[in-house]
Design an enzyme around this catalytic site. Structure first.
Site, mmCIF file in Angstrom:
data_model
loop_
_atom_site.group_PDB
_atom_site.id
_atom_site.type_symbol
_atom_site.label_atom_id
_atom_site.label_comp_id
_atom_site.label_asym_id
_atom_site.label_seq_id
_atom_site.Cartn_x
_atom_site.Cartn_y
_atom_site.Cartn_z
ATOM 1 N N GLU A 29 0.855 -1.188 0.000
ATOM 2 C CA GLU A 29 0.000 0.000 0.000
ATOM 3 C C GLU A 29 0.894 1.242 0.000
ATOM 4 O O GLU A 29 2.021 1.202 0.515
ATOM 5 C CB GLU A 29 -0.877 -0.019 1.264
ATOM 6 N N ASN A 74 -6.685 1.536 2.790
ATOM 7 C CA ASN A 74 -7.398 2.794 3.034
ATOM 8 C C ASN A 74 -6.938 3.890 2.075
ATOM 9 O O ASN A 74 -7.712 4.770 1.712
ATOM 10 C CB ASN A 74 -7.179 3.242 4.475
ATOM 11 N N ASN A 174 -12.130 -0.589 -0.999
ATOM 12 C CA ASN A 174 -11.507 -1.187 0.179
ATOM 13 C C ASN A 174 -12.308 -0.871 1.425
ATOM 14 O O ASN A 174 -12.650 0.295 1.672
ATOM 15 C CB ASN A 174 -10.093 -0.616 0.345
ATOM 16 N N GLU A 175 -12.616 -1.901 2.209
ATOM 17 C CA GLU A 175 -13.250 -1.750 3.531
ATOM 18 C C GLU A 175 -14.322 -0.661 3.549
ATOM 19 O O GLU A 175 -14.304 0.229 4.409
ATOM 20 C CB GLU A 175 -12.186 -1.493 4.610
ATOM 21 N N TYR A 246 -7.057 -8.997 11.414
ATOM 22 C CA TYR A 246 -5.754 -8.841 12.073
ATOM 23 C C TYR A 246 -5.917 -9.267 13.524
ATOM 24 O O TYR A 246 -6.919 -8.929 14.155
ATOM 25 C CB TYR A 246 -5.310 -7.367 12.044
ATOM 26 N N GLU A 294 -6.649 -9.261 3.179
ATOM 27 C CA GLU A 294 -5.801 -8.681 4.234
ATOM 28 C C GLU A 294 -5.856 -9.614 5.433
ATOM 29 O O GLU A 294 -6.940 -9.814 5.999
ATOM 30 C CB GLU A 294 -6.292 -7.290 4.646
ATOM 31 N N GLN A 351 1.203 -6.657 5.385
ATOM 32 C CA GLN A 351 1.578 -6.348 4.020
ATOM 33 C C GLN A 351 2.927 -6.990 3.712
ATOM 34 O O GLN A 351 3.288 -7.929 4.412
ATOM 35 C CB GLN A 351 1.585 -4.842 3.825
HETATM 36 O O1 AHR Z 1 -3.163 -3.001 6.025
HETATM 37 C C1 AHR Z 1 -3.354 -1.831 6.769
HETATM 38 C C2 AHR Z 1 -4.769 -1.301 6.676
HETATM 39 O O2 AHR Z 1 -5.636 -2.191 7.308
HETATM 40 C C3 AHR Z 1 -5.359 -1.162 5.296
HETATM 41 O O3 AHR Z 1 -5.034 0.038 4.690
HETATM 42 C C4 AHR Z 1 -6.825 -1.232 5.549
HETATM 43 O O4 AHR Z 1 -7.535 -1.755 4.463
HETATM 44 C C5 AHR Z 1 -6.950 -2.067 6.805
HETATM 45 O O5 AHR Z 1 -7.758 -1.471 7.740
#
Ligand code: AHR
Length: 501
Positions: A29, A74, A174-175, A246, A294, A351
């Site tokens: 990113e 993001n 995205n999201e 995450y 992700e 990432q």
């Molecule tokens: O990977 C970091 C961030 O986590 C990304 O930009 C977003 O899509 C997610 O919230």
């Protein structure tokens, strides 16, 4: 040290599904030092003619990353892709509202496509459905994929890229379920715009595959209803629905932390169920697959990030330094993905460089491997083929949030062409060795090539610049005799048992 027993049977006929290589994807990113100071550092002694770090390229190649999601995250929800093409000197500096930094646009679509070629990866390109929409998205597809003879494809050629980039996989934003997202939408609003954007993008290039945004994680208040609504709108126009997650050991509770792969399993099963519910409702023949685009551990850097100066260029954001215990969870998360390889066809470790990443760089200095580099590399290198169900019997434990957590987490991969089988296994027990007996009779004539182990006495051990504490060894004791495999899996360990004919 005590020993517990686990048994399992693997058989070449117990197929979960063909593993799509894209399950070993990753993500770059425009965030922190992922691009600037990560993959790109023109003043670095290892920089190539385009300013890309050759040492980083080398490490990415070791990971055999097949697909890289780009440019966000993001970031993409405020990105004008046109800012990043054409003469570099004329590109605008912009405020990136997602991460409160300044984006120089020195690297854009074409440069990134060049870099991806250098690491032998395809690109999973995300379009901006935050501040932009149908027009910018269809123009980007035309710029990237249309051969020539139209405004945007001719512009690409004018920019020095005669051949189209032929990008196959695309993310529709995205999201979009998250209030932190620029242009956050309701499920109906997003579903409508995603469907209309998908139609236009495919009218430009019908060969592309599209990923609709699912929930940002399983705890989102709109989870499940979001997926159902989005798929109601987009079912006929997309191939994938996305998942993000995450984890972090915030409470210093290792047993509970390592059990979080069960949450990932549940998340995957739930999204499959929702996708199939919409399939049933629509009486559709088409199956929507999952793009877990992700996934990772992310929590170490949260406090440090709050102290960063806004509007700087490429600050050290999201620079988690991973511990040995994080590598174990990453191993288990990989196993979770493989256990549903029939439906999870894309996944991106988020990432790849510097930002919650397996690869770190020192500005002007060396690139180095985090603890999580190893399970990711092992799975990507040895985990190609068909995922196999294992009939497992393992002792279990309960933790704060989970019950019946098997100490043994495992999946096997069979590659018929190379006549190899790889067993990936995590022992989650904090004190005991797991003695594994596996029935491998269907693999007649197969012997152990190698038993790799990642283990460490210190669960908080980390690797750092110039200091490698966590590294795998191949002194595991796995052996095959008369169709039976025996192996001791040390306490808290990631194991890769490779068999070949
Ligand atoms: O990977 C970091 C961030 O986590 C990304 O930009 C977003 O899509 C997610 O919230």
């Amino acid at each position: 040290m005590r020993t517990m027993k686990a048994t399992m049977t693997i058989d070449k006929e117990f197929k979960i599904g063909e593993i799509d290589d894209r399950i070993y994807g990753s993500f770059i990113e425009h965030l922190g030092r992922a691009v600037y100071g990560g993959i790109y550092e023109p003043d670095h002694p290892e920089a190539d003619e385009q300013g890309f770090r050759k040492d980083v390229i080398e490490l990415v190649k070791q990971l055999k990353v097949p697909l890289v999601r780009y440019p966000g995250g993001n970031f993409v929800s405020g990105y004008n892709w046109e800012d990043g093409v054409g003469p570099v000197a004329e590109r605008p500096r912009r405020l990136d509202l997602a991460w409160r930094t300044t984006e120089t646009n020195e690297i854009g679509t074409n440069e990134f496509m060049d870099w991806a070629k250098k690491v032998n990866a395809e690109v999973n390109m995300a379009v901006n459905l935050g501040t932009r929409g149908i027009d910018a998205a269809r123009n980007l597809v035309e710029y990237c994929n249309h051969p020539s003879g139209s405004y945007w494809s001719d512009l690409r050629m004018k920019h020095g890229y005669k051949e189209p980039h032929k990008i196959k996989t695309w993310c529709l934003g995205n999201e979009m379920d998250g209030p932190w997202q620029i242009g956050h939408r309701t499920a109906d609003e997003y579903g409508r715009i995603a469907a209309e954007t998908a139609k236009a993008m495919k009218w430009v290039d019908p060969s592309i595959e599209l990923v609709a945004c699912g929930s940002s994680n399983r705890l989102m208040p709109t989870f499940a209803e979001w997926e159902a609504t989005v798929l109601e709108h987009t079912y006929d126009h997309v191939e994938f629905i996305s998942l993000h997650t995450y984890y972090g050991n915030r409470d210093e509770d290792l047993a509970n932390y390592l059990a979080q792969s069960l949450d990932m399993d549940q998340f995957i099963y739930s999204v499959i169920s929702i996708a199939d519910y919409i399939k049933a409702k629509k009486r559709s023949k088409k199956t929507i697959n999952l793009s877990f685009d992700e996934w990772n551990v992310w929590f170490h850097s949260n406090e440090a990030d709050k102290k960063l100066e806004p509007w700087t260029v490429a600050p050290p954001q999201l620079e988690d330094i991973y511990t040995f215990e994080d590598a174990l969870l990453v191993g288990s998360m990989l196993i979770s993905l493989l256990k549903r390889a029939d439906r999870v066809k894309i996944a991106c470790l988020a990432q790849l460089v510097n930002v919650i990443a397996p690869i770190m760089t020192e500005n002007g200095g060396e690139a180095w491997k985090q603890t999580i580099f190893y399970p990711y590399m092992h799975a990507s290198v040895y985990g190609r083929g068909v995922a196999l169900h294992a009939l497992v019997s393992s002792p279990k434990y309960d933790s704060k949030d989970f019950t019946d957590v098997p100490y043994l987490d495992t999946v096997s991969v069979y590659n018929e062409e190379s006549e190899t089988v790889t067993i990936f296994a995590v022992n989650k027990h904090q004190t005991d060795v797991l003695s594994l007996d596996a029935d491998v009779r269907s693999f007649e004539g197969y012997q152990v090539v190698e038993h790799l182990i990642l283990e460490n006495d210190e669960v908080k051990a980390t690797n750092q610049y110039n200091r490698t504490n966590v590294v795998p060894h191949n002194n595991g004791d796995a052996k095959v005799d008369g169709g039976k495999l025996e192996a001791n899996l040390p306490k808290l360990s990631w194991n890769v048992i490779r068999l070949a004919k």
